[in-house]
Design a protein around this motif. Structure first.
Motif, PDB file in Angstrom:
ATOM      1  N   GLU A   1       0.833  -1.206   0.000  1.00 32.19           N
ATOM      2  CA  GLU A   1       0.000   0.000   0.000  1.00 32.19           C
ATOM      3  C   GLU A   1       0.862   1.249   0.000  1.00 32.19           C
ATOM      4  N   MET A   2       1.948   1.227   0.773  1.00 28.69           N
ATOM      5  CA  MET A   2       2.856   2.376   0.803  1.00 28.69           C
ATOM      6  C   MET A   2       3.494   2.590  -0.560  1.00 28.69           C
ATOM      7  N   ASN A   3       3.836   1.504  -1.216  1.00 33.53           N
ATOM      8  CA  ASN A   3       4.439   1.609  -2.551  1.00 33.53           C
ATOM      9  C   ASN A   3       3.472   2.143  -3.596  1.00 33.53           C
ATOM     10  N   SER A   4       2.181   2.075  -3.308  1.00 34.48           N
ATOM     11  CA  SER A   4       1.172   2.546  -4.272  1.00 34.48           C
ATOM     12  C   SER A   4       0.709   3.972  -3.980  1.00 34.48           C
ATOM     13  N   LEU A   5       1.322   4.617  -2.981  1.00 35.48           N
ATOM     14  CA  LEU A   5       0.860   5.944  -2.562  1.00 35.48           C
ATOM     15  C   LEU A   5       1.272   7.064  -3.505  1.00 35.48           C
ATOM     16  N   GLY A   6       2.230   6.803  -4.357  1.00 39.22           N
ATOM     17  CA  GLY A   6       2.637   7.823  -5.313  1.00 39.22           C
ATOM     18  C   GLY A   6       3.317   9.005  -4.651  1.00 39.22           C
ATOM     19  N   ASP A   7       2.745  10.202  -4.824  1.00 38.52           N
ATOM     20  CA  ASP A   7       3.390  11.408  -4.316  1.00 38.52           C
ATOM     21  C   ASP A   7       2.874  11.826  -2.932  1.00 38.52           C
ATOM     22  N   LYS A   8       2.155  10.940  -2.250  1.00 39.33           N
ATOM     23  CA  LYS A   8       1.617  11.282  -0.928  1.00 39.33           C
ATOM     24  C   LYS A   8       2.710  11.236   0.138  1.00 39.33           C
ATOM     25  N   ILE A   9       2.516  12.048   1.168  1.00 38.60           N
ATOM     26  CA  ILE A   9       3.452  12.108   2.288  1.00 38.60           C
ATOM     27  C   ILE A   9       3.251  10.887   3.189  1.00 38.60           C
ATOM     28  N   ILE A  10       4.353  10.302   3.642  1.00 37.94           N
ATOM     29  CA  ILE A  10       4.305   9.194   4.599  1.00 37.94           C
ATOM     30  C   ILE A  10       4.920   9.692   5.909  1.00 37.94           C
ATOM     31  N   LEU A  11       4.106   9.813   6.936  1.00 40.30           N
ATOM     32  CA  LEU A  11       4.578  10.274   8.240  1.00 40.30           C
ATOM     33  C   LEU A  11       4.700   9.063   9.163  1.00 40.30           C
ATOM     34  N   ILE A  12       5.918   8.761   9.568  1.00 41.84           N
ATOM     35  CA  ILE A  12       6.186   7.630  10.458  1.00 41.84           C
ATOM     36  C   ILE A  12       6.447   8.161  11.858  1.00 41.84           C
ATOM     37  N   GLU A  13       5.731   7.618  12.817  1.00 38.64           N
ATOM     38  CA  GLU A  13       5.830   8.094  14.196  1.00 38.64           C
ATOM     39  C   GLU A  13       6.834   7.257  14.991  1.00 38.64           C
ATOM     40  N   GLY A  14       7.999   7.819  15.238  1.00 36.13           N
ATOM     41  CA  GLY A  14       8.980   7.184  16.111  1.00 36.13           C
ATOM     42  C   GLY A  14       9.964   6.288  15.385  1.00 36.13           C
ATOM     43  N   ILE A  15      11.196   6.261  15.897  1.00 34.57           N
ATOM     44  CA  ILE A  15      12.232   5.393  15.334  1.00 34.57           C
ATOM     45  C   ILE A  15      11.788   3.934  15.401  1.00 34.57           C
ATOM     46  N   GLN A  16      10.997   3.604  16.431  1.00 34.76           N
ATOM     47  CA  GLN A  16      10.557   2.218  16.615  1.00 34.76           C
ATOM     48  C   GLN A  16       9.778   1.704  15.414  1.00 34.76           C
ATOM     49  N   SER A  17       9.078   2.594  14.720  1.00 32.51           N
ATOM     50  CA  SER A  17       8.224   2.194  13.595  1.00 32.51           C
ATOM     51  C   SER A  17       8.875   2.436  12.244  1.00 32.51           C
ATOM     52  N   SER A  18      10.183   2.637  12.216  1.00 33.58           N
ATOM     53  CA  SER A  18      10.862   3.091  11.000  1.00 33.58           C
ATOM     54  C   SER A  18      11.323   1.974  10.075  1.00 33.58           C
ATOM     55  N   LEU A  19      11.077   0.728  10.425  1.00 36.12           N
ATOM     56  CA  LEU A  19      11.558  -0.386   9.604  1.00 36.12           C
ATOM     57  C   LEU A  19      10.989  -0.330   8.191  1.00 36.12           C
ATOM     58  N   SER A  20       9.786   0.197   8.072  1.00 36.65           N
ATOM     59  CA  SER A  20       9.156   0.278   6.752  1.00 36.65           C
ATOM     60  C   SER A  20       9.942   1.176   5.795  1.00 36.65           C
ATOM     61  N   PHE A  21      10.717   2.106   6.321  1.00 43.01           N
ATOM     62  CA  PHE A  21      11.521   2.999   5.476  1.00 43.01           C
ATOM     63  C   PHE A  21      12.460   2.195   4.582  1.00 43.01           C
ATOM     64  N   PHE A  22      13.011   1.124   5.127  1.00 41.61           N
ATOM     65  CA  PHE A  22      13.958   0.307   4.362  1.00 41.61           C
ATOM     66  C   PHE A  22      13.253  -0.661   3.415  1.00 41.61           C
ATOM     67  N   MET A  23      11.944  -0.864   3.607  1.00 40.17           N
ATOM     68  CA  MET A  23      11.219  -1.886   2.863  1.00 40.17           C
ATOM     69  C   MET A  23      10.430  -1.334   1.689  1.00 40.17           C
ATOM     70  N   ILE A  24      10.216  -0.016   1.664  1.00 38.01           N
ATOM     71  CA  ILE A  24       9.475   0.577   0.550  1.00 38.01           C
ATOM     72  C   ILE A  24      10.422   0.844  -0.622  1.00 38.01           C
ATOM     73  N   LYS A  25       9.853   1.183  -1.763  1.00 37.20           N
ATOM     74  CA  LYS A  25      10.663   1.489  -2.941  1.00 37.20           C
ATOM     75  C   LYS A  25      11.587   2.675  -2.646  1.00 37.20           C
ATOM     76  N   LYS A  26      12.800   2.613  -3.160  1.00 32.41           N
ATOM     77  CA  LYS A  26      13.796   3.653  -2.897  1.00 32.41           C
ATOM     78  C   LYS A  26      13.312   5.024  -3.362  1.00 32.41           C
ATOM     79  N   GLU A  27      12.590   5.051  -4.480  1.00 33.21           N
ATOM     80  CA  GLU A  27      12.159   6.348  -5.010  1.00 33.21           C
ATOM     81  C   GLU A  27      11.090   7.007  -4.145  1.00 33.21           C
ATOM     82  N   LEU A  28      10.512   6.270  -3.197  1.00 29.61           N
ATOM     83  CA  LEU A  28       9.491   6.836  -2.302  1.00 29.61           C
ATOM     84  C   LEU A  28      10.080   7.377  -1.006  1.00 29.61           C
ATOM     85  N   ARG A  29      11.324   7.085  -0.735  1.00 31.76           N
ATOM     86  CA  ARG A  29      11.903   7.447   0.557  1.00 31.76           C
ATOM     87  C   ARG A  29      11.966   8.956   0.779  1.00 31.76           C
ATOM     88  N   ASN A  30      12.032   9.710  -0.327  1.00 27.15           N
ATOM     89  CA  ASN A  30      12.059  11.167  -0.163  1.00 27.15           C
ATOM     90  C   ASN A  30      10.691  11.732   0.196  1.00 27.15           C
TER      91      ASN A  30
END
Length: 364
Positions: free
Chosen positions: A72-101
């Motif tokens: 679902e995160m990979n399908s968000l396109g240009d939407k902002i992804i707000l991750i709350e806390g370092i504890q929940s940050s694992l998804s940052f490494f798992m999504i497409k690289k072009e979405l990390r910005n």
């Protein structure tokens, strides 16, 4: 994206969630538990141990995003992804690289420092565990913050320190939202008793309250034999003594404060980030005496400290003198209270949060 909503900082997360969704219609929150709002969805795998457990900080490893969430995160396109806390940050490494910005990582605590601090005041197995998790976080943070990720801090102190240590990332301030417990309309009431509020199952609250009750309160009781120290909150019954009334959990805190002419002692002894109890007390216009630890992370902290009664946890003289001054100099106490309420309305309001959030959203 967040782990759960329970109390303290997580309660403040709920405020921002509701305000953000009122600003941005196309918003959705993904969480481990669905007790925030009906539209929240469970998107984390509920496993206490998994293949990452040996290599990552334990709080991170148990917040393993499901593949459905990553899709679902990979399908968000240009939407902002707000991750709350370092504890929940694992998804940052798992999504497409072009979405990390598109990711904003909001930091509640500098976790490696937080667990190191917790280890200092812990004993036995808990001490070993905090030291181990602190070391794991130190390695994990070095990897995470080597990326050009937008980091939104709630603490001005931590922002300044992390900007130096992790200069590859982009650092911003995103203040929490303060919420009034009660509006006493700045009544210049006489101060009769003392009050400590907080969940005493939280170490930072209990250690601070217990130290105050054992070391400072007896001297205050000797000076004013008819006064009482009220302690309100879960597990407050653990703190007992002469002149101390432990109320346990109080359902209607507003009514309790209205019916008791007290000055609050914000007796926080440890913890990280901005203390939500501190800014909620300030914006409510409640006369208070603050431990210096409870003021940690605030914007313009030097100005705040110059305009409130404060003390150092563990220092009897500073705490005793602050309490005496607050009770004996009523006019000055209420002047401080007015200043702090105005300060919070300027720096920790919904408008202040919205302004900072938009600045990060549209930054390059």
């Amino acid at each position: 994206m967040f782990w759960r909503v329970k109390k303290g900082g997580s309660e403040e997360m709920k405020r921002r969630y509701r305000y953000t969704t009122s600003l941005i219609a196309e918003s959705i929150a993904y969480s481990f538990t669905s007790n925030l709002e009906k539209i929240s969805e469970e998107k984390y795998i509920k496993k206490l141990f998994n293949k990452f457990s040996l290599f990552l900080p334990y709080p991170v490893s148990i917040r393993l995003p499901s593949q459905d969430l990553i899709n679902e995160m990979n399908s968000l396109g240009d939407k902002i992804i707000l991750i709350e806390g370092i504890q929940s940050s694992l998804s940052f490494f798992m999504i497409k690289k072009e979405l990390r910005n598109r990711v904003i990582l909001r930091i509640h605590n500098w976790e490696s420092n937080y667990h190191r601090e917790m280890a200092i005041s812990s004993v036995g197995f808990r001490k070993i565990l905090h030291n181990l998790v602190a070391l794991q976080y130190k390695v994990y943070e070095k990897i995470l913050f080597s990326y050009q990720i937008k980091i939104a801090h709630i603490s001005e102190d931590e922002k300044k320190l992390m900007e130096v240590k992790f200069n590859a990332s982009k650092h911003y301030l995103m203040p929490p939202i303060a919420k009034s417990i009660i509006d006493i309309n700045n009544e210049k009431r006489e101060i009769v008793d003392f009050l400590i509020m907080g969940d005493m199952s939280i170490s930072g609250n209990y250690v601070g309250a217990e130290w105050f009750a054992k070391n400072v309160w007896p001297a205050l009781l000797e000076k004013w034999p008819d006064r009482k120290l009220h302690i309100v909150g879960i597990n407050s019954e653990k703190i007992r003594g002469s002149g101390i009334i432990s109320h346990g959990y109080v359902e209607n805190l507003k009514e309790f404060i209205e019916n008791n002419k007290t000055v609050s002692i914000i007796a926080v002894a440890k913890g990280g980030g901005v203390k939500i109890k501190t800014i909620d007390t300030m914006v409510s216009g409640i006369p208070a005496i603050y431990s210096i630890k409870s003021l940690e992370g605030l914007m313009h902290k030097e100005d705040v400290m110059a305009n409130c009664y404060n003390y150092t946890h563990g220092n009897f003289s500073s705490a005793f003198i602050a309490c005496c001054q607050a009770v004996e100099n009523i006019e000055n106490t209420h002047t401080y209270t007015e200043y702090l309420k105005k300060y919070c309305l300027e720096n920790y309001s919904e408008h202040a949060y919205e302004k900072s959030f938009n600045a990060i959203r549209y930054s390059q």
